[in-house]
Design a protein around this motif. Sequence first.
Motif, PDB file in Angstrom:
ATOM      1  N   GLN A  20       0.804  -1.225   0.000  1.00 48.81           N
ATOM      2  CA  GLN A  20       0.000   0.000   0.000  1.00 48.81           C
ATOM      3  C   GLN A  20       0.842   1.283   0.000  1.00 48.81           C
ATOM      4  OE1 GLN A  20      -3.732   0.373   0.270  1.00 48.81           O
ATOM      5  NE2 GLN A  20      -2.815   2.206  -0.573  1.00 48.81           N
ATOM      6  N   ASN A  24       0.871   3.842  -3.658  1.00 50.42           N
ATOM      7  CA  ASN A  24       0.316   5.205  -3.642  1.00 50.42           C
ATOM      8  C   ASN A  24       1.299   6.256  -4.169  1.00 50.42           C
ATOM      9  OD1 ASN A  24      -2.301   4.934  -2.925  1.00 50.42           O
ATOM     10  ND2 ASN A  24      -2.067   5.528  -0.789  1.00 50.42           N
ATOM     11  N   TYR A 290      -7.532  11.800  14.666  1.00 47.96           N
ATOM     12  CA  TYR A 290      -7.576  10.692  13.700  1.00 47.96           C
ATOM     13  C   TYR A 290      -6.531   9.667  14.129  1.00 47.96           C
ATOM     14  CZ  TYR A 290      -6.882   8.340   9.149  1.00 47.96           C
ATOM     15  OH  TYR A 290      -6.758   7.416   8.137  1.00 47.96           O
ATOM     16  N   SER A 292      -4.661   6.161  13.114  1.00 50.18           N
ATOM     17  CA  SER A 292      -4.453   5.142  12.082  1.00 50.18           C
ATOM     18  C   SER A 292      -2.984   4.758  12.045  1.00 50.18           C
ATOM     19  CB  SER A 292      -4.871   5.683  10.715  1.00 50.18           C
ATOM     20  OG  SER A 292      -4.510   4.740   9.725  1.00 50.18           O
ATOM     21  N   GLY A 294      -1.554   2.912   9.432  1.00 51.24           N
ATOM     22  CA  GLY A 294      -1.164   2.488   8.092  1.00 51.24           C
ATOM     23  C   GLY A 294      -1.635   1.083   7.757  1.00 51.24           C
ATOM     24  N   SER A 295      -0.908   0.453   6.830  1.00 50.81           N
ATOM     25  CA  SER A 295      -1.400  -0.818   6.277  1.00 50.81           C
ATOM     26  C   SER A 295      -0.725  -2.057   6.844  1.00 50.81           C
ATOM     27  CB  SER A 295      -1.208  -0.794   4.757  1.00 50.81           C
ATOM     28  OG  SER A 295       0.170  -0.686   4.446  1.00 50.81           O
ATOM     29  N   ILE A 296       0.355  -1.890   7.603  1.00 52.98           N
ATOM     30  CA  ILE A 296       1.113  -3.072   8.036  1.00 52.98           C
ATOM     31  C   ILE A 296       1.223  -3.191   9.563  1.00 52.98           C
ATOM     32  CG2 ILE A 296       3.372  -4.233   7.916  1.00 52.98           C
ATOM     33  CD1 ILE A 296       3.835  -2.807   5.237  1.00 52.98           C
ATOM     34  N   TRP A 351     -11.108   1.353   7.087  1.00 59.28           N
ATOM     35  CA  TRP A 351     -10.186   2.039   6.159  1.00 59.28           C
ATOM     36  C   TRP A 351     -10.809   3.373   5.775  1.00 59.28           C
ATOM     37  CZ3 TRP A 351      -5.286   0.931   5.452  1.00 59.28           C
ATOM     38  CH2 TRP A 351      -4.586   1.469   4.361  1.00 59.28           C
ATOM     39  N   THR A 352      -9.994   4.379   5.498  1.00 59.18           N
ATOM     40  CA  THR A 352     -10.519   5.697   5.112  1.00 59.18           C
ATOM     41  C   THR A 352      -9.879   6.170   3.808  1.00 59.18           C
ATOM     42  OG1 THR A 352      -8.725   6.935   6.142  1.00 59.18           O
ATOM     43  CG2 THR A 352     -10.638   6.408   7.543  1.00 59.18           C
ATOM     44  N   GLN A 354      -7.621   8.559   3.337  1.00 58.15           N
ATOM     45  CA  GLN A 354      -6.860   9.288   4.352  1.00 58.15           C
ATOM     46  C   GLN A 354      -6.566  10.749   3.997  1.00 58.15           C
ATOM     47  OE1 GLN A 354      -4.086   7.305   6.977  1.00 58.15           O
ATOM     48  NE2 GLN A 354      -2.461   8.644   6.246  1.00 58.15           N
ATOM     49  N   HIS A 369       1.493   5.901  13.048  1.00 57.44           N
ATOM     50  CA  HIS A 369       2.698   5.064  13.144  1.00 57.44           C
ATOM     51  C   HIS A 369       3.882   5.737  12.448  1.00 57.44           C
ATOM     52  CE1 HIS A 369       1.527   4.466   9.058  1.00 57.44           C
ATOM     53  NE2 HIS A 369       2.391   3.505   8.830  1.00 57.44           N
ATOM     54  N   GLY A 371       4.486   6.120   9.240  1.00 55.53           N
ATOM     55  CA  GLY A 371       4.928   5.701   7.908  1.00 55.53           C
ATOM     56  C   GLY A 371       5.201   6.978   7.119  1.00 55.53           C
ATOM     57  N   ASN A 373       4.482   7.972   4.110  1.00 54.44           N
ATOM     58  CA  ASN A 373       3.344   8.572   3.403  1.00 54.44           C
ATOM     59  C   ASN A 373       2.426   9.297   4.369  1.00 54.44           C
ATOM     60  OD1 ASN A 373       3.610   7.566   0.545  1.00 54.44           O
ATOM     61  ND2 ASN A 373       3.804   5.680   1.717  1.00 54.44           N
ATOM     62  N   SER A 374       2.100   8.635   5.479  1.00 55.50           N
ATOM     63  CA  SER A 374       1.205   9.265   6.456  1.00 55.50           C
ATOM     64  C   SER A 374       1.828  10.551   6.993  1.00 55.50           C
ATOM     65  CB  SER A 374       0.899   8.304   7.603  1.00 55.50           C
ATOM     66  OG  SER A 374       0.164   7.212   7.108  1.00 55.50           O
ATOM     67  N   GLU A 377       1.724  13.173   4.254  1.00 55.55           N
ATOM     68  CA  GLU A 377       0.329  13.606   4.025  1.00 55.55           C
ATOM     69  C   GLU A 377      -0.109  14.555   5.149  1.00 55.55           C
ATOM     70  OE1 GLU A 377      -1.666   9.816   3.633  1.00 55.55           O
ATOM     71  OE2 GLU A 377      -0.559   9.359   1.809  1.00 55.55           O
ATOM     72  N   GLN A 394      10.057   4.348  10.577  1.00 58.08           N
ATOM     73  CA  GLN A 394       9.046   5.124  11.309  1.00 58.08           C
ATOM     74  C   GLN A 394       9.626   5.817  12.549  1.00 58.08           C
ATOM     75  OE1 GLN A 394       6.199   1.962  11.751  1.00 58.08           O
ATOM     76  NE2 GLN A 394       5.955   1.748   9.526  1.00 58.08           N
TER      77      GLN A 394
HETATM   78  N1  UDP Z   1      -4.162   4.979   4.090  1.00 59.65           N
HETATM   79  C1  UDP Z   1      -5.450   5.151   3.639  1.00 59.65           C
HETATM   80  N2  UDP Z   1      -6.472   4.889   4.495  1.00 59.65           N
HETATM   81  C2  UDP Z   1      -6.282   4.445   5.769  1.00 59.65           C
HETATM   82  C3  UDP Z   1      -4.950   4.275   6.229  1.00 59.65           C
HETATM   83  C4  UDP Z   1      -3.910   4.566   5.357  1.00 59.65           C
HETATM   84  O1  UDP Z   1      -5.679   5.568   2.510  1.00 59.65           O
HETATM   85  O2  UDP Z   1      -7.273   4.196   6.463  1.00 59.65           O
HETATM   86  C5  UDP Z   1      -3.059   5.256   3.157  1.00 59.65           C
HETATM   87  C6  UDP Z   1      -2.297   6.496   3.557  1.00 59.65           C
HETATM   88  O3  UDP Z   1      -2.927   7.642   2.998  1.00 59.65           O
HETATM   89  C7  UDP Z   1      -0.904   6.225   3.021  1.00 59.65           C
HETATM   90  C8  UDP Z   1      -0.800   4.706   3.002  1.00 59.65           C
HETATM   91  O4  UDP Z   1      -2.117   4.196   3.183  1.00 59.65           O
HETATM   92  O5  UDP Z   1      -0.794   6.741   1.702  1.00 59.65           O
HETATM   93  C9  UDP Z   1       0.048   4.168   4.141  1.00 59.65           C
HETATM   94  O6  UDP Z   1       1.384   4.441   3.895  1.00 59.65           O
HETATM   95  P1  UDP Z   1       2.409   4.728   5.064  1.00 59.65           P
HETATM   96  O7  UDP Z   1       3.739   4.944   4.440  1.00 59.65           O
HETATM   97  O8  UDP Z   1       1.928   5.799   5.929  1.00 59.65           O
HETATM   98  O9  UDP Z   1       2.394   3.415   5.950  1.00 59.65           O
HETATM   99  P2  UDP Z   1       2.541   1.845   5.622  1.00 59.65           P
HETATM  100  O10 UDP Z   1       1.181   1.356   5.332  1.00 59.65           O
HETATM  101  O11 UDP Z   1       3.475   1.712   4.454  1.00 59.65           O
HETATM  102  O12 UDP Z   1       3.093   1.293   6.885  1.00 59.65           O
END
Ligand code: UDP
Length: 484
Positions: A20, A24, A290, A292, A294-296, A351-352, A354, A369, A371, A373-374, A377, A394
């Motif tokens: 993920q 992106n 908020y 969250s 991330g994805s992992i 999931w949102t 984000q 966390h 990440g 991207n977060s 963003e 992180q």
């Molecule tokens: N993300 C999202 N919705 C969520 C949580 C995360 O769209 O509910 C997106 C977030 O915008 C970001 C990506 O997932 O672009 C997560 O990347 P990040 O590098 O922050 O963390 P990773 O998932 O690689 O640990």
Amino acid sequence: MSEEITVAPLHAVVVPFPAQGHVNPLNNFAELLAMRGVFITFVTTEWIHQRLLLAAGDHKPKDRGSNFRFLSIPDGLPPEHGRTAQLDEYLFALQSLGPALTSLLTAADKSVPPITCIVADSFLSCTAELAKNLGVPRVVFWTSCTTLAIMQANTDLLISEGHIPVEEEDLKSKDKLITCLPGKIPPIRPTDIMSFYREKHLSDNLYNIFLHESRINKMADYVLVNTFEELEGGKEAQMGLSFNGCPALAIGPVSLPNFLEGRNSMYSMWEADKTCLQWLDTQPQASVLYVSFGSIAVKSEKQLHELALGLEACGYPFLWVLRSDIAEGKPMELPEGFKDRTKDRALIVSWTEQLKVLSHPSLGGFLTHNGWNSTLEAISMGVLMIGWPYFHDQFLDCRLAKDIWKIGLDFEGVDADEFKLVTKEVVESKIISLMGSSIGKKLRENAMRLKEAAKKAVMEGGTSYTNLNTFVKDMKNMNLYEDN
Ligand code: UDP
């Protein structure tokens, strides 16, 4: 904003690490190149492509303009494999994809322009073999910040200087600073070094996998980083990534211009909850936290329980993303009565969207966390953070946000021990500090300044905008070079 359109038939093959947080940024980057007239082949694995298609609904990755095609290949793993949840096996399998990628891209297709270059994620050493087989340059795209990229690419230097493997004792030291790295980056601490390089991981596969990736990354022909010069040490910082004199440019945040211009370039592996934005509309300005990771990242059931009680006690409205695997691979069981007690000020979703959430005026803070991207963003949208890193880069991102950019807080001791239990009292008091104290007010001013700087960087004439145009011009020279 106007875009410069090139006429030469440039063709970039863009290959993200199939996860993920990599799809992106690479997809956003590909969109920006396509806007500049470059033909894009976006290559993913079948596993992630199917997940993206399923979650996308009407917004399918294949529904793009005529200069954008999606290709996918099998990753060689069985369907039930956890992929990013079994990261070492996943990375190891991907390291062998060079021949499959070569066959995919050498299959004759006269309808597309000849390939100009491979733009490869910094986690994908197999693309070096691909670029060599095709006889084209390999552009390494870092989905991390520049400071991390410099550290990662200089793993051998950090080993020879005795900083890797990172010893337990050094993790606890607040005074030790590492200053041997090139590029104008802040001095780093042992806790900032990628977590896979900690002494306790010395015998893990990930340690060796990342060492291998770092060595291949130093052979890049061109380097791009998803950051912006005003955030990280100007042009000089990027020079730390200019191996053998190759160009190294900051071109981010790549999602921001697409967001500002209303292009939906974010693809998700999970379907986003559509009620979040309406719910945020009902909340007071700058009031919502908020949450969250991330994805992992995952947490223990016990830790999630403390977090839930801390969120309840803080008194602020909160929007909490609870992925179905958040409790070490399983869904979380909420504390008894929690949903009822918080129903007037809480929304829990799986999931949102984000970026849209972070840009909402009701947002007051982000428990993240960190990440990259977060983090980026949140910076793009001027949102304050409480960092709770899980692994890899992180810890560094969290420290930069807190100590260098001064736009966030963290939980004491998690940088040295990611499994340290953060109690509900600590969660509560940290949220109150961020959302309702004079500390938060000061941090918010810094966040607003960075938000403006990010916007300026990606607008016409800004540093990232100009750097991206430079890259497109250099792509034309790559074509000329090939012709000679
Ligand atoms: N993300 C999202 N919705 C969520 C949580 C995360 O769209 O509910 C997106 C977030 O915008 C970001 C990506 O997932 O672009 C997560 O990347 P990040 O590098 O922050 O963390 P990773 O998932 O690689 O640990």
